[in-house]
Design a protein around this motif. Structure first.
Motif, PDB file in Angstrom:
ATOM      1  N   ILE A  20      22.556  29.149  12.887  1.00  0.00           N
ATOM      2  CA  ILE A  20      22.856  29.529  11.502  1.00  0.00           C
ATOM      3  C   ILE A  20      24.354  29.379  11.198  1.00  0.00           C
ATOM      4  CG2 ILE A  20      20.912  31.138  11.457  1.00  0.00           C
ATOM      5  CD1 ILE A  20      22.951  33.434  11.515  1.00  0.00           C
ATOM      6  N   SER A  21      24.649  29.067   9.946  1.00  0.00           N
ATOM      7  CA  SER A  21      26.038  28.925   9.485  1.00  0.00           C
ATOM      8  C   SER A  21      26.168  29.523   8.091  1.00  0.00           C
ATOM      9  CB  SER A  21      26.448  27.444   9.428  1.00  0.00           C
ATOM     10  OG  SER A  21      26.379  26.836  10.696  1.00  0.00           O
ATOM     11  N   PHE A  22      27.199  30.315   7.877  1.00  0.00           N
ATOM     12  CA  PHE A  22      27.507  30.829   6.539  1.00  0.00           C
ATOM     13  C   PHE A  22      28.943  31.335   6.512  1.00  0.00           C
ATOM     14  CE2 PHE A  22      25.581  34.449   8.796  1.00  0.00           C
ATOM     15  CZ  PHE A  22      26.510  35.452   8.590  1.00  0.00           C
ATOM     16  N   THR A  23      29.459  31.525   5.304  1.00  0.00           N
ATOM     17  CA  THR A  23      30.827  32.012   5.114  1.00  0.00           C
ATOM     18  C   THR A  23      30.809  33.197   4.145  1.00  0.00           C
ATOM     19  OG1 THR A  23      31.740  29.797   5.432  1.00  0.00           O
ATOM     20  CG2 THR A  23      33.161  31.391   4.363  1.00  0.00           C
ATOM     21  N   VAL A  24      31.594  34.217   4.461  1.00  0.00           N
ATOM     22  CA  VAL A  24      31.790  35.348   3.555  1.00  0.00           C
ATOM     23  C   VAL A  24      33.260  35.372   3.165  1.00  0.00           C
ATOM     24  CG1 VAL A  24      31.606  37.847   3.253  1.00  0.00           C
ATOM     25  CG2 VAL A  24      29.954  36.650   4.699  1.00  0.00           C
ATOM     26  N   LYS A  25      33.541  35.273   1.866  1.00  0.00           N
ATOM     27  CA  LYS A  25      34.921  35.197   1.382  1.00  0.00           C
ATOM     28  C   LYS A  25      35.600  36.565   1.384  1.00  0.00           C
ATOM     29  CE  LYS A  25      33.540  31.462  -1.729  1.00  0.00           C
ATOM     30  NZ  LYS A  25      33.303  31.101  -3.151  1.00  0.00           N
ATOM     31  N   ASP A  26      36.941  36.545   1.344  1.00  0.00           N
ATOM     32  CA  ASP A  26      37.721  37.782   1.276  1.00  0.00           C
ATOM     33  C   ASP A  26      37.328  38.591   0.039  1.00  0.00           C
ATOM     34  OD1 ASP A  26      39.120  37.226   3.566  1.00  0.00           O
ATOM     35  OD2 ASP A  26      40.789  36.265   2.543  1.00  0.00           O
ATOM     36  N   GLY A  27      37.115  39.883   0.220  1.00  0.00           N
ATOM     37  CA  GLY A  27      36.819  40.765  -0.908  1.00  0.00           C
ATOM     38  C   GLY A  27      35.413  40.640  -1.465  1.00  0.00           C
ATOM     39  N   GLU A  28      34.557  39.907  -0.786  1.00  0.00           N
ATOM     40  CA  GLU A  28      33.185  39.712  -1.259  1.00  0.00           C
ATOM     41  C   GLU A  28      32.260  40.775  -0.665  1.00  0.00           C
ATOM     42  OE1 GLU A  28      30.419  35.771  -2.053  1.00  0.00           O
ATOM     43  OE2 GLU A  28      31.571  35.867  -0.195  1.00  0.00           O
ATOM     44  N   VAL A  29      31.257  41.195  -1.451  1.00  0.00           N
ATOM     45  CA  VAL A  29      30.223  42.106  -0.959  1.00  0.00           C
ATOM     46  C   VAL A  29      28.933  41.302  -0.846  1.00  0.00           C
ATOM     47  CG1 VAL A  29      28.946  44.250  -1.354  1.00  0.00           C
ATOM     48  CG2 VAL A  29      31.327  44.068  -2.091  1.00  0.00           C
ATOM     49  N   VAL A  30      28.465  41.123   0.385  1.00  0.00           N
ATOM     50  CA  VAL A  30      27.319  40.239   0.648  1.00  0.00           C
ATOM     51  C   VAL A  30      26.174  41.026   1.255  1.00  0.00           C
ATOM     52  CG1 VAL A  30      26.526  38.268   2.023  1.00  0.00           C
ATOM     53  CG2 VAL A  30      28.754  38.187   0.913  1.00  0.00           C
ATOM     54  N   GLY A  31      24.972  40.811   0.744  1.00  0.00           N
ATOM     55  CA  GLY A  31      23.777  41.429   1.296  1.00  0.00           C
ATOM     56  C   GLY A  31      23.169  40.539   2.362  1.00  0.00           C
ATOM     57  N   PHE A  32      22.767  41.132   3.477  1.00  0.00           N
ATOM     58  CA  PHE A  32      22.173  40.386   4.583  1.00  0.00           C
ATOM     59  C   PHE A  32      20.735  40.869   4.736  1.00  0.00           C
ATOM     60  CE2 PHE A  32      22.418  39.101   9.268  1.00  0.00           C
ATOM     61  CZ  PHE A  32      22.349  37.746   8.963  1.00  0.00           C
ATOM     62  N   LEU A  33      19.785  40.010   4.368  1.00  0.00           N
ATOM     63  CA  LEU A  33      18.386  40.430   4.265  1.00  0.00           C
ATOM     64  C   LEU A  33      17.479  39.668   5.211  1.00  0.00           C
ATOM     65  CD1 LEU A  33      18.022  40.489   0.362  1.00  0.00           C
ATOM     66  CD2 LEU A  33      18.741  42.343   1.856  1.00  0.00           C
ATOM     67  N   GLY A  34      16.352  40.281   5.519  1.00  0.00           N
ATOM     68  CA  GLY A  34      15.337  39.643   6.350  1.00  0.00           C
ATOM     69  C   GLY A  34      14.326  40.676   6.784  1.00  0.00           C
ATOM     70  N   PRO A  35      13.088  40.254   7.093  1.00  0.00           N
ATOM     71  CA  PRO A  35      12.088  41.207   7.581  1.00  0.00           C
ATOM     72  C   PRO A  35      12.467  41.722   8.963  1.00  0.00           C
ATOM     73  CG  PRO A  35      11.259  38.959   7.743  1.00  0.00           C
ATOM     74  CD  PRO A  35      12.569  38.879   7.024  1.00  0.00           C
ATOM     75  N   ASN A  36      11.740  42.728   9.451  1.00  0.00           N
ATOM     76  CA  ASN A  36      11.999  43.250  10.795  1.00  0.00           C
ATOM     77  C   ASN A  36      11.869  42.136  11.833  1.00  0.00           C
ATOM     78  OD1 ASN A  36      12.414  45.885   9.914  1.00  0.00           O
ATOM     79  ND2 ASN A  36      10.247  46.399  10.053  1.00  0.00           N
ATOM     80  N   GLY A  37      12.833  42.073  12.750  1.00  0.00           N
ATOM     81  CA  GLY A  37      12.796  41.048  13.795  1.00  0.00           C
ATOM     82  C   GLY A  37      13.321  39.698  13.357  1.00  0.00           C
ATOM     83  N   ALA A  38      13.945  39.641  12.167  1.00  0.00           N
ATOM     84  CA  ALA A  38      14.424  38.350  11.655  1.00  0.00           C
ATOM     85  C   ALA A  38      15.693  37.871  12.345  1.00  0.00           C
ATOM     86  CB  ALA A  38      14.683  38.447  10.145  1.00  0.00           C
ATOM     87  N   GLY A  39      16.464  38.794  12.940  1.00  0.00           N
ATOM     88  CA  GLY A  39      17.723  38.420  13.584  1.00  0.00           C
ATOM     89  C   GLY A  39      18.951  38.975  12.893  1.00  0.00           C
ATOM     90  N   LYS A  40      18.761  39.915  11.943  1.00  0.00           N
ATOM     91  CA  LYS A  40      19.891  40.480  11.193  1.00  0.00           C
ATOM     92  C   LYS A  40      20.842  41.264  12.099  1.00  0.00           C
ATOM     93  CE  LYS A  40      17.604  43.023   8.295  1.00  0.00           C
ATOM     94  NZ  LYS A  40      16.277  42.905   8.914  1.00  0.00           N
ATOM     95  N   SER A  41      20.270  42.245  12.803  1.00  0.00           N
ATOM     96  CA  SER A  41      21.111  43.100  13.654  1.00  0.00           C
ATOM     97  C   SER A  41      21.764  42.292  14.775  1.00  0.00           C
ATOM     98  CB  SER A  41      20.286  44.248  14.251  1.00  0.00           C
ATOM     99  OG  SER A  41      19.887  45.137  13.230  1.00  0.00           O
ATOM    100  N   THR A  42      21.031  41.320  15.311  1.00  0.00           N
ATOM    101  CA  THR A  42      21.600  40.450  16.354  1.00  0.00           C
ATOM    102  C   THR A  42      22.807  39.707  15.810  1.00  0.00           C
ATOM    103  OG1 THR A  42      19.410  40.153  17.351  1.00  0.00           O
ATOM    104  CG2 THR A  42      21.101  38.550  17.944  1.00  0.00           C
ATOM    105  N   THR A  43      22.689  39.178  14.593  1.00  0.00           N
ATOM    106  CA  THR A  43      23.802  38.444  13.976  1.00  0.00           C
ATOM    107  C   THR A  43      24.991  39.367  13.743  1.00  0.00           C
ATOM    108  OG1 THR A  43      22.246  36.948  12.878  1.00  0.00           O
ATOM    109  CG2 THR A  43      24.487  37.019  12.002  1.00  0.00           C
ATOM    110  N   MET A  44      24.740  40.574  13.227  1.00  0.00           N
ATOM    111  CA  MET A  44      25.828  41.515  12.978  1.00  0.00           C
ATOM    112  C   MET A  44      26.499  41.951  14.280  1.00  0.00           C
ATOM    113  SD  MET A  44      24.651  43.819   9.695  1.00  0.00           S
ATOM    114  CE  MET A  44      23.030  44.223  10.273  1.00  0.00           C
ATOM    115  N   ASN A  45      25.708  42.121  15.328  1.00  0.00           N
ATOM    116  CA  ASN A  45      26.270  42.482  16.632  1.00  0.00           C
ATOM    117  C   ASN A  45      27.123  41.354  17.220  1.00  0.00           C
ATOM    118  OD1 ASN A  45      25.359  45.150  16.959  1.00  0.00           O
ATOM    119  ND2 ASN A  45      23.343  44.462  17.609  1.00  0.00           N
ATOM    120  N   MET A  46      26.775  40.108  16.884  1.00  0.00           N
ATOM    121  CA  MET A  46      27.601  38.982  17.342  1.00  0.00           C
ATOM    122  C   MET A  46      28.910  38.905  16.549  1.00  0.00           C
ATOM    123  SD  MET A  46      24.989  35.875  18.359  1.00  0.00           S
ATOM    124  CE  MET A  46      24.003  35.850  16.865  1.00  0.00           C
ATOM    125  N   ILE A  47      28.836  39.199  15.250  1.00  0.00           N
ATOM    126  CA  ILE A  47      30.053  39.187  14.429  1.00  0.00           C
ATOM    127  C   ILE A  47      31.029  40.263  14.905  1.00  0.00           C
ATOM    128  CG2 ILE A  47      30.985  39.586  12.095  1.00  0.00           C
ATOM    129  CD1 ILE A  47      28.365  38.389  10.983  1.00  0.00           C
TER     130      ILE A  47
END
Length: 349
Positions: A20-47
């Motif tokens: 996966i690839s994405f960019t979050v700009k300075d001062g931006e509020v971004v929602g990170f969505l997905g069903p259970n087991g989609a990989g959200k928490s894994t991605t946040m833990n990597m960030i």
């Protein structure tokens, strides 16, 4: 700024996050969505640097999370799901402890702690033991722990889970205020919340990125039908015969009978067809009195479900085709080998 470039995370043969690839700009509020087991928490833990990616690069405010982990982590305040707190500490003791863990300079520590307590509305309870606080205040304490030290990036994993409506409203306001001075990534299952707070939405499913856009654009893109909600007085049940007069109508469903004798219908047409003008023209001629007519608005929740369903269907089709491709490859190999053997035998003769 956060840059996630071609990031993959594997656990053995299982792919939790898939390129996966994405960019979050300075001062931006971004929602990170997905069903259970989609990989959200894994991605946040990597960030946050809590776990390492199998492949790819994550840059936080110019620092590579893997190569310059300490500097990258100083840019981040993380509020994990489940509110992990030391409940035997007072509110102030806990936030001070978090400041120490983040290596906030000793001479600045007191000021930074007070700032975090003030921003999260905890000044009145700073001397109370955390175990004696309500769930809403515990969420605030966890948020204060993430905020102390003025990190550039705030990552919030399900910040309003388990709260009552009043507490949810208060936490939402806090997050909106945070967006004025911080870059925020927010994970939530409450999609109306994301729609109200976030400027952009990232949707992930089965480890793959399936959409990045504003909530409004996602709602428009996935709007496949035009839906009208119509409340009428129709003593002769002429509503059910409307298809003859309005061929563009795909469906007309009775939703409910109201106590005042009126009925509510849901009328569907293709997304590019608006039937309101025809309905206003034809219904009075059919002795149908209109009490209310309105277009049903598409929500982020509708868009989310549509995108997830489409992605799941496509992935299932790919998996069904995979064995056929393997069989075809195997057959080609066998035919090639058979041909080579025949040529060898012919050469020997």
């Amino acid at each position: 700024m956060i840059e996630v470039k071609n990031v993959t995370k594997k656990y053995g043969n299982f792919v939790a996050v898939d390129n996966i690839s994405f960019t979050v700009k300075d001062g931006e509020v971004v929602g990170f969505l997905g069903p259970n087991g989609a990989g959200k928490s894994t991605t946040m833990n990597m960030i946050t640097g809590f776990i390492e990616p199998t492949g790819g690069t994550i840059i936080v405010n110019g620092f590579d999370v893997q190569k310059k982990g300490i500097k990258a982590k100083k840019q981040i305040g993380y509020m994990p799901e489940g509110v992990p707190l030391y409940t035997e500490l007072t509110v102030k003791e806990f936030v001070t402890y978090m400041a120490e863990l983040k290596r906030v300079k000793k001479k600045e520590r007191k000021e930074k702690v007070q700032k975090a307590l003030t921003e999260t509305g905890l000044k009145d309870v700073e001397k109370k033991l955390i175990r004696n606080l309500s769930r809403g205040y515990k969420q605030r304490v966890s948020l204060a722990g993430a905020l102390v030290g003025d990190p550039e990036v705030i990552i919030l994993d399900e910040p309003t889970v388990g709260l009552d409506p009043k507490q949810i409203t208060e936490i939402r306001k806090l997050i909106k205020d945070l967006g004025k001075n911080h870059t925020v990534i927010l994970s939530s299952h409450i999609l109306s919340e994301v729609s109200q707070i976030c400027e952009r939405v990232i949707i992930i499913n089965k480890g793959k990125l399936i959409a990045i856009d504003t909530p409004e654009n996602l709602e428009k893109k996935t709007d496949e039908k035009n839906v009208i909600l119509l409340t009428v007085e129709d003593s002769k049940d002429n509503m059910l015969k409307l298809k003859k007069d309005i061929p563009e109508m795909l469906d007309c469903k009775l939703i409910k009978d109201n106590e005042d004798g009126t009925k509510q219908y849901m009328i569907e047409s293709n997304a590019n067809v608006d039937l309101r003008k025809q309905l206003f023209d034809i219904l009075p001629k059919k002795e149908i009195t209109i009490f209310e007519l309105k277009k049903a608005e598409k929500s982020l929740e509708d868009a989310f479900i549509t995108l997830i369903d489409k992605n799941t269907i496509n992935e299932d089709k790919k998996q069904e085709k995979a064995p056929e491709k393997e069989k075809s490859k195997k057959k080609d190999k066998e035919e090639k080998k058979s041909k080579e053997n025949k040529e060898k035998k012919g050469g020997k003769k």
